[in-house]
Design a protein around this motif. Structure first.
Motif, short mmCIF file in Angstrom:
data_model
loop_
_atom_site.label_atom_id
_atom_site.label_comp_id
_atom_site.label_asym_id
_atom_site.label_seq_id
_atom_site.Cartn_x
_atom_site.Cartn_y
_atom_site.Cartn_z
N ALA A 172 -47.78 -58.45 26.35
CA ALA A 172 -46.61 -57.85 25.70
C ALA A 172 -46.67 -56.33 25.76
N GLY A 173 -45.56 -55.72 26.11
CA GLY A 173 -45.48 -54.27 26.20
C GLY A 173 -45.82 -53.72 27.58
N GLU A 209 -33.28 -66.07 23.69
CA GLU A 209 -32.54 -64.87 23.31
C GLU A 209 -31.33 -65.22 22.43
N ARG A 216 -33.34 -59.05 24.46
CA ARG A 216 -34.15 -58.10 23.70
C ARG A 216 -35.61 -58.54 23.63
N ARG A 217 -35.89 -59.74 24.14
CA ARG A 217 -37.27 -60.22 24.15
C ARG A 217 -37.89 -60.09 25.55
N ILE A 219 -37.26 -58.31 28.96
CA ILE A 219 -36.43 -57.21 29.45
C ILE A 219 -36.72 -56.95 30.93
N ALA A 229 -41.13 -57.79 25.09
CA ALA A 229 -41.12 -56.79 24.03
C ALA A 229 -42.22 -57.06 23.01
N LYS A 230 -43.05 -56.06 22.78
CA LYS A 230 -44.13 -56.20 21.82
C LYS A 230 -43.60 -56.21 20.38
N GLN A 232 -40.42 -56.96 18.05
CA GLN A 232 -39.16 -57.68 18.04
C GLN A 232 -38.59 -57.72 16.64
#
Length: 234
Positions: A172-173, A209, A216-217, A219, A229-230, A232
């Protein structure tokens, strides 16, 4: 997005030279002069790799390595290359046993450092052991039971989609290329012009989503791949 390297090194002159050299070779580099600053930067930026000095003013590099490996996923699995001025191979052995991916004794040639960093970054990164539960805001991923839910409501995924979600959420990220994702899920290389991974990402978005057309999760990073996304929505 350039691969981000975190260098934890108290020798300002050496750090300055290494930072400049790595930047010239296509890396983004952050520098911290103490263990405390380095661990804070690690949690803030989630780098692709940590370049860790063995002797720091406020902590032993071996202890820093141990503390990184004790963090939760995905930070616990970040690759670590240790730098040591000590001649005793015992410290290097201990470092590797604690979870370092490689080591380089000082003084070193910048080209050798670059080669070792590239070699480590090419290795498939295994997910760090955890409790099996990953929580991202309203989204919960139970890797042991292979279940996914949002607000406690289960979402149905195929086995392949679940494995793909594990690969994404485990880093994540961080931006993951299509090639990396295919290798992580199927253990094979992506064929030229094969866009099947995009289809699976689209189906994941349909399942996870709130608005798949404005994700938004998961991307898209144009020209690079995908990032989970780290942070949320709560």
């Amino acid at each position: 997005m350039l691969p981000r390297i975190l260098m934890i090194e108290d020798d300002q002159r050496l750090a300055g030279m290494v930072v400049t050299y790595l930047q010239q070779n296509g890396y983004e580099v952050a520098h911290a002069a103490t263990a405390a600053a380095g661990l804070a930067e690690l949690e803030a930026s989630a780098p692709a790799l940590v370049l860790l000095d063995l002797m720091l003013p406020d902590a032993d590099g071996l202890d820093v390595c141990r503390r990184i490996r004790a963090l939760g996923a995905p930070l616990a699995s970040v690759p670590i290359v240790m730098l040591t001025a000590k001649g005793d191979p015992f410290d290097r052995v201990v470092g590797l046993e604690l979870g370092a991916d490689d080591y380089l004794p000082k003084p070193f040639e910048p080209r050798e450092l670059l080669a070792r960093l590239r070699a480590v970054l090419r290795r498939p990164q295994l997910a760090a052991p955890d409790s099996g539960l990953r929580q991202f805001g309203r989204l919960a991923i139970d890797s042991g039971a292979r279940r996914v839910s949002i607000d406690g409501q289960p979402r149905t995924l195929t086995s392949y989609q679940f494995d793909l979600l594990l690969a994404l959420s485990g880093s994540a990220g961080r931006v993951l290329s299509r090639e990396h994702l295919v290798d992580a899920v199927k253990g094979e290389s992506l064929e030229p012009f094969d866009r099947s991974i995009d289809v699976h990402i689209g189906r994941l978005r349909q399942a996870l989503e709130d608005d798949p057309k404005q994700p938004r999760r998961i991307i898209t990073v144009r020209g690079a791949g995908y990032v989970f996304a780290k942070v949320q929505d709560a």
